[in-house]
Design a protein around this motif. Structure first.
Motif, PDB file in Angstrom:
ATOM      1  N   ALA A  67       0.811  -1.224   0.000  1.00 16.96           N
ATOM      2  CA  ALA A  67       0.000   0.000   0.000  1.00 16.96           C
ATOM      3  C   ALA A  67       0.838   1.265   0.000  1.00 16.96           C
ATOM      4  O   ALA A  67       0.421   2.293  -0.555  1.00 16.96           O
ATOM      5  CB  ALA A  67      -0.931  -0.009   1.213  1.00 16.96           C
ATOM      6  N   SER A  68       2.029   1.219   0.588  1.00 19.43           N
ATOM      7  CA  SER A  68       2.855   2.423   0.658  1.00 19.43           C
ATOM      8  C   SER A  68       3.333   2.892  -0.713  1.00 19.43           C
ATOM      9  O   SER A  68       3.681   4.061  -0.872  1.00 19.43           O
ATOM     10  CB  SER A  68       4.064   2.178   1.569  1.00 19.43           C
ATOM     11  N   ASN A  77      -5.454  14.014   7.448  1.00 18.25           N
ATOM     12  CA  ASN A  77      -5.298  14.057   8.894  1.00 18.25           C
ATOM     13  C   ASN A  77      -6.308  13.170   9.618  1.00 18.25           C
ATOM     14  O   ASN A  77      -7.318  12.760   9.060  1.00 18.25           O
ATOM     15  CB  ASN A  77      -5.433  15.503   9.388  1.00 18.25           C
ATOM     16  N   SER A  78      -6.017  12.882  10.873  1.00 18.29           N
ATOM     17  CA  SER A  78      -6.836  12.086  11.787  1.00 18.29           C
ATOM     18  C   SER A  78      -6.887  10.624  11.359  1.00 18.29           C
ATOM     19  O   SER A  78      -6.024  10.146  10.617  1.00 18.29           O
ATOM     20  CB  SER A  78      -8.240  12.681  11.933  1.00 18.29           C
ATOM     21  N   TYR A  79      -7.904   9.895  11.834  1.00 26.02           N
ATOM     22  CA  TYR A  79      -8.003   8.452  11.648  1.00 26.02           C
ATOM     23  C   TYR A  79      -9.253   8.121  10.836  1.00 26.02           C
ATOM     24  O   TYR A  79     -10.104   8.979  10.606  1.00 26.02           O
ATOM     25  CB  TYR A  79      -8.054   7.750  13.014  1.00 26.02           C
ATOM     26  N   SER A  80      -9.379   6.871  10.426  1.00 28.59           N
ATOM     27  CA  SER A  80     -10.529   6.480   9.616  1.00 28.59           C
ATOM     28  C   SER A  80     -11.839   6.635  10.391  1.00 28.59           C
ATOM     29  O   SER A  80     -12.874   6.916   9.805  1.00 28.59           O
ATOM     30  CB  SER A  80     -10.370   5.032   9.134  1.00 28.59           C
ATOM     31  N   ARG A  81     -11.808   6.417  11.684  1.00 28.70           N
ATOM     32  CA  ARG A  81     -12.905   6.822  12.570  1.00 28.70           C
ATOM     33  C   ARG A  81     -12.393   8.000  13.366  1.00 28.70           C
ATOM     34  O   ARG A  81     -11.336   7.920  13.987  1.00 28.70           O
ATOM     35  CB  ARG A  81     -13.326   5.679  13.501  1.00 28.70           C
ATOM     36  N   GLY A 364      -3.498  -1.955  10.305  1.00 28.89           N
ATOM     37  CA  GLY A 364      -4.945  -1.759  10.285  1.00 28.89           C
ATOM     38  C   GLY A 364      -5.377  -0.311  10.234  1.00 28.89           C
ATOM     39  O   GLY A 364      -6.291   0.101  10.958  1.00 28.89           O
ATOM     40  N   TYR A 365      -4.792   0.466   9.322  1.00 34.79           N
ATOM     41  CA  TYR A 365      -5.081   1.904   9.271  1.00 34.79           C
ATOM     42  C   TYR A 365      -6.395   2.211   8.555  1.00 34.79           C
ATOM     43  O   TYR A 365      -6.846   3.354   8.556  1.00 34.79           O
ATOM     44  CB  TYR A 365      -3.913   2.630   8.609  1.00 34.79           C
ATOM     45  N   GLY A 369      -3.733   5.416   6.037  1.00 34.10           N
ATOM     46  CA  GLY A 369      -2.413   4.922   6.399  1.00 34.10           C
ATOM     47  C   GLY A 369      -1.253   5.853   6.133  1.00 34.10           C
ATOM     48  O   GLY A 369      -0.228   5.743   6.803  1.00 34.10           O
ATOM     49  N   VAL A 370      -1.358   6.761   5.166  1.00 34.32           N
ATOM     50  CA  VAL A 370      -0.176   7.550   4.808  1.00 34.32           C
ATOM     51  C   VAL A 370       0.332   8.333   6.020  1.00 34.32           C
ATOM     52  O   VAL A 370       1.533   8.315   6.329  1.00 34.32           O
ATOM     53  CB  VAL A 370      -0.472   8.491   3.625  1.00 34.32           C
TER      54      VAL A 370
END
Length: 428
Positions: A67-68, A77-81, A364-365, A369-370
């Motif tokens: 994925a990278s 910014n922030s998280y998926s939730r 598990g991002y 993930g970036v």
């Protein structure tokens, strides 16, 4: 031995020159061993190498093979939730702790680019684009939430203002994040790898780990005949880890997403689409995301295939999405199309923790993930150096297996995706 090739992406075709790294074929001893040369592994390696640790990275394929080196290149910014979900489920103190780190990942990336002069086409600015009134209300909430946690680089745009930034009739408004941005993700990874090596770190490609011995000093065995004994082991394989660590595989699921890149548009056409050159993602559950590359192509991604993998034709799948957003590009030629997997958790929050006191993991991002991978590397390095408070805050998040177990998790999750996809279409 034949090297594992990268996928046929625009990123691989336009990657900066980088030396090939040989596989590990001997037994070595080191302080830090890292499984995976994606962002989590490279961020961890760089932070620890800067602190003077002896670091070895084992990559099953090539640097940024997963994925990278395949993602949309957006610094979100922030998280998926988001932080409000953390606050609702874990309380104010946990929200303050994790909220205080929610904007750190993008800053780490910018610092790395500047410090090591990484040529990765960095451009500032990102946008969340609303497709209906409900989503625009969500952006108002989004802005207020982030500002409550001290982030003030946001500007809310109405429909007419949004047209000044995106040449599309689709959007009812947008949220401009001036602290976000976008990069050539593979070149960022290659630059970080070079930085690790400049500090004495060693990176081995085509060195798939097939066994982990969880001793006081962990030992890992590679398929290429190598062996590493280390003081600390960091597991950073994410969606490409496979079944190497069963207890991690049980609480996560690879999911595929796809990207196309057009032919070169030229600067005038590119700026007519996105004059400020920000990256964009819409607010759908199964969202589309796009940006202008450093050589003035439109890079457009979207979709989610639960369980990983790609549709029969990535081009046929994504062309209607792109042409609905930018009908002025109808029939545009695609030069590249590829897919890749990210790792989804049931909670959509990242999984950080330890298998033993000397074996760390981060994964598990869930599509964010970036930036979060770069935060993960910093937190792991802090923990190994004896300051584990921030890493352990993530370790308190609860993670559960997907409903239906290994066999039924894909259809069950796909049903949920269909439900939310229908909500997207209906605007509810």
């Amino acid at each position: 031995m034949q090297k594992t090739p990268h996928t046929g992406s625009y990123y691989a075709a336009s990657a900066n020159p980088s030396p090939e790294r040989p596989p590990l074929r001997e037994a070595i001893d080191t302080q830090i061993c890292i499984i995976g040369a994606g962002y989590t592994g490279l961020s961890s390696a760089l932070h620890l190498a800067e602190a003077g640790y002896k670091v070895v990275v084992l990559e099953a394929a090539r640097i940024a093979y997963g994925a990278s080196g395949r993602n949309g290149g957006q610094l979100v910014n922030s998280y998926s939730r988001d932080i409000d979900v953390i606050e609702r489920n874990y309380g104010t103190d946990m929200a303050k702790m994790l909220g205080g780190m929610a904007f750190e990942g993008a800053q780490i990336i910018k610092e790395r680019i500047a410090k090591y002069d990484i040529q990765c086409d960095f451009r500032p600015g990102g946008m969340f684009a609303a497709l209906n009134k409900k989503q625009f209300k969500g952006l108002e909430h989004h802005k207020a939430l982030w500002e409550r946690f001290g982030y003030n680089d946001l500007e809310l745009l109405n429909a007419e203002q949004t047209k000044d930034y995106i040449a599309s009739e689709r959007y009812t408004g947008a949220l401009l994040d001036k602290g976000a941005g976008h990069i050539h993700p593979m070149n960022l990874a290659l630059g970080e790898a070079a930085a690790v090596e400049s500090l004495g770190g060693k990176i081995y490609e085509d060195s798939k780990v097939i066994q982990i011995d969880r001793k006081e000093r962990p030992v890992v065995i590679t398929q290429s005949g190598g062996q590493v004994t280390c003081d600390y082991l960091i597991i950073a394989g994410n969606a490409y880890l496979g079944g190497l660590v069963p207890e991690l595989a049980a609480k996560s699921m690879p999911c595929g997403t796809q990207i196309v890149t057009t032919e070169v548009l030229g600067e005038d056409v590119a700026k007519s689409l996105i004059p400020g050159m920000q990256c964009v993602e819409d607010c759908n559950y199964k969202l589309d995301y796009y940006r202008i590359t450093g050589d003035n192509r439109l890079l457009y991604g979207g979709g989610t295939s639960y369980g990983g993998g790609d549709p029969a034709s990535i081009e046929a799948f994504l062309r209607p999405h792109l042409e609905k957003t930018f009908p002025q590009l109808k029939g545009i030629k695609f030069d590249y199309a590829w897919g890749g997997d990210f790792l989804l958790t049931l909670s959509r929050l990242p999984q950080f923790g330890r298998l033993t006191p000397k074996i760390y993991y981060a994964q598990g991002y869930s599509g964010h993930g970036v930036t979060t991978t770069h935060l993960a590397g910093k937190l792991i390095s802090e923990a190994i150096k004896g300051h584990a408070e921030r890493f352990d805050a993530f370790g308190q998040l609860k993670h559960f297996p997907f409903p239906g177990g290994h066999l039924l998790r894909v259809p069950y999750t796909a049903l949920g995706g269909l439900y939310y996809g229908l909500r997207d279409k209906l605007g509810i």
